[in-house]
Motif scaffolding. Structure first.
Motif, mmCIF file in Angstrom:
data_model
loop_
_atom_site.group_PDB
_atom_site.id
_atom_site.type_symbol
_atom_site.label_atom_id
_atom_site.label_comp_id
_atom_site.label_asym_id
_atom_site.label_seq_id
_atom_site.Cartn_x
_atom_site.Cartn_y
_atom_site.Cartn_z
ATOM 1 N N VAL A 3 36.426 -46.651 -56.323
ATOM 2 C CA VAL A 3 36.696 -48.078 -56.485
ATOM 3 C C VAL A 3 37.942 -48.261 -57.329
ATOM 4 N N SER A 4 38.901 -49.039 -56.804
ATOM 5 C CA SER A 4 40.138 -49.282 -57.546
ATOM 6 C C SER A 4 40.473 -50.768 -57.541
ATOM 7 N N LEU A 164 28.700 -54.663 -51.236
ATOM 8 C CA LEU A 164 29.060 -55.624 -52.269
ATOM 9 C C LEU A 164 28.057 -56.782 -52.295
ATOM 10 N N THR A 165 27.701 -57.205 -53.496
ATOM 11 C CA THR A 165 26.897 -58.409 -53.678
ATOM 12 C C THR A 165 27.645 -59.352 -54.609
ATOM 13 N N LEU A 182 30.518 -59.267 -59.085
ATOM 14 C CA LEU A 182 30.515 -58.425 -57.892
ATOM 15 C C LEU A 182 29.809 -57.115 -58.224
ATOM 16 N N THR A 183 28.701 -56.868 -57.546
ATOM 17 C CA THR A 183 27.958 -55.624 -57.735
ATOM 18 C C THR A 183 28.315 -54.664 -56.614
ATOM 19 N N VAL A 184 28.840 -53.510 -56.975
ATOM 20 C CA VAL A 184 29.231 -52.482 -56.007
ATOM 21 C C VAL A 184 28.100 -51.462 -55.902
ATOM 22 N N GLN A 189 25.232 -44.708 -57.400
ATOM 23 C CA GLN A 189 25.266 -45.594 -58.563
ATOM 24 C C GLN A 189 25.570 -47.037 -58.153
ATOM 25 N N ARG A 190 25.213 -47.952 -59.044
ATOM 26 C CA ARG A 190 25.541 -49.367 -58.872
ATOM 27 C C ARG A 190 26.372 -49.812 -60.079
ATOM 28 N N LYS A 191 27.469 -50.498 -59.806
ATOM 29 C CA LYS A 191 28.366 -50.942 -60.872
ATOM 30 C C LYS A 191 28.591 -52.450 -60.762
#
Length: 471
Positions: A3-4, A164-165, A182-184, A189-191
């Motif tokens: 993720v960038s 994405l949420t 924004l939840t990735v 893992q979830r970030k």
């Protein structure tokens, strides 16, 4: 998944907000999958060197962009959308319902102003480009609106096949403004990424307080007032003082107010002050077609503000000016009156011809309400310029000038720190954005040295950062 994030605007400045989120995942075959989402899509405004960025090519293909997430409808957050669509974007545009209603007003107004400015420049022959061309047209705006999807506050929306949420939280800045969570979801893992958008003020009589967010792995926080406090102890008294002084001079009080948010807040206070007999019942003219249309949205979205139901902004003696001929007739208005017009930074719109006629009149008063960005006409007036250029000529400034920061729709330094204090622990990475260099650096320094937050930076324009690897 890697993720960038790339900072395409609002880096070392308060305009052009755009943040490109890229999600890349190795596929079983030779080609990796990639999804890109743009958070905010704003125009650069103010200094010429910033405005020129609007004409530069973006470092990604708009046709490959999956979605745009809008925190709110201000042009420095949404005004590049028609150009993005004209260049090939056909994805989804997510925003709150009030923001969706505002977009159709504000983008069409932005396009109309650009078309008019280009036509005027061509007629007068003062453009360096022959012929002068608007960045986009009203026809381009009509291609944007079908792509817009409304999302309710606090209602998670999952897209990109569950990757994405998005959840919008109340930001309290203007009607429909939101923070974007924004939840990735990676394979292991979830970030959580939080984009503050523009944060509003606490205890605002019109807008709700900003919602408290308590956790984030990555945070982008605005810093418009990151280095100063702007809260007025008694805004009603301050405004009453300015109004009464202006009326005592026997002239016109010209209020430069943003059509969205500021105009409605001023009307709220004027209505209250008049009802309490604290200011004289002089005629009040709202000479901002967009401001009038925006005011009409408040009854449609009663849950999005504190004012409740009905036409809560109207009062005796208030007149909305819609026709251009009536607007021009106000130039001959003598005696005591109040004119509220846009734009709030005096960069365009009907306020310009009012300034042209009022700045040289010693009995008149100009009130600047809120932040004046570097490079704008409002900033130059605030800084004390004795003459400003309009319509190709220098206009002397003889009128009385007032400036009230406390009516800004942006949280000041203490309010930013109050909102940031909701986090149970510091985000792993914090990026301070949407602030001029001194303001952004001051807030970043405070978070590092006084709040004990590690890994707080002020990103550079076009800088790319890798947020996560292999999640």
């Amino acid at each position: 998944m890697d993720v960038s994030l790339q900072f395409l605007g609002a880096a070392h400045c308060v305009t052009g907000s755009k943040y490109l989120l890229t999600l890349e995942e190795d596929a079983a075959g030779p080609v990796a999958s990639r999804h890109q989402v743009l958070i905010d899509c704003g125009l650069f405004q103010g200094l010429k060197e910033l405005r020129l960025r609007n004409r530069e090519s973006l470092p990604f293909d708009p046709a490959e962009l999956a979605a745009v997430v809008l925190t709110h409808a201000h042009i420095d957050h949404s005004g590049y959308l028609p150009k993005l669509v004209r260049d090939g974007f056909r994805g989804r545009i997510f925003c709150t319902e009030p923001t969706a209603d505002l977009l159709s007003i504000m983008l069409l107004d932005s396009a109309k102003l650009q078309e008019e400015e280009a036509a005027f420049a061509n007629a007068k022959g003062y453009s360096k480009h022959h012929p002068a061309q608007p960045l986009y047209t009203q026809a381009d705006v009509l291609q944007v609106l079908p792509l817009v999807e409304s999302v309710a506050y606090d209602a998670p929306l999952t897209f990109l096949d569950g990757t994405l949420t998005l959840t919008f939280r109340e930001a309290g800045h203007i009607l429909g403004s939101a923070m974007a969570e924004l939840t990735v979801q990676g394979s292991t893992q979830r970030k959580q990424l939080v984009f503050s958008g523009d944060l509003g003020r606490y205890n605002n009589p019109v807008m709700h307080d900003p919602a408290a967010i308590t956790q984030a792995d990555v945070l982008l926080v605005e810093s418009t007032y990151g280095n100063r406090e702007t809260r007025i102890e008694d805004p009603e008294a301050e405004l009453a003082h300015v109004v009464n002084d202006a009326m005592d001079r026997g002239g016109v009080l010209l209020i430069a107010a943003f059509a969205v948010g500021r105009t409605q807040t001023v009307l709220y206070y004027l209505k209250k002050l008049r009802a309490e007999g604290r200011v004289p019942a002089v005629p009040v003219y709202v000479d901002s077609p967009m401001g009038i249309r925006v005011s009409d949205l408040y009854p449609r979205h009663p849950a999005a503000h504190r004012l409740g139901h009905g036409n809560v902004l109207d009062f005796p003696g208030l007149r909305f000016i819609t026709e251009a001929s009536d607007s021009k007739a106000l130039n001959d208005k003598a005696g005591r009156a109040i004119i509220i017009s846009a734009s709030g930074m005096c960069t365009g719109g009907r306020i310009i011809h009012h300034l042209y006629h009022r700045l040289s009149r010693a009995q008149d008063t100009l009130l600047l309400i809120g932040y004046q960005a570097e490079g704008t006409r409002g900033r130059r007036l605030q800084d004390g310029e004795t003459a400003v250029k309009m319509f190709g000529e220098m206009v002397p400034v003889h009128c009385h000038l007032e400036h009230l920061d406390g009516f800004s729709a942006h949280a000041d330094r203490q309010e930013l720190l109050r909102w940031l204090g909701n986090f149970r622990q510091p985000p792993k990475r914090t990026f301070v954005v949407h602030g001029e260099p001194e303001a952004a650096s001051a807030l970043a320094s405070t978070l590092r040295t006084e709040q004990g937050w590690a890994n707080v930076v002020v990103p550079d324009y076009l800088e790319s950062v890798r947020l996560f690897e292999g999640i």
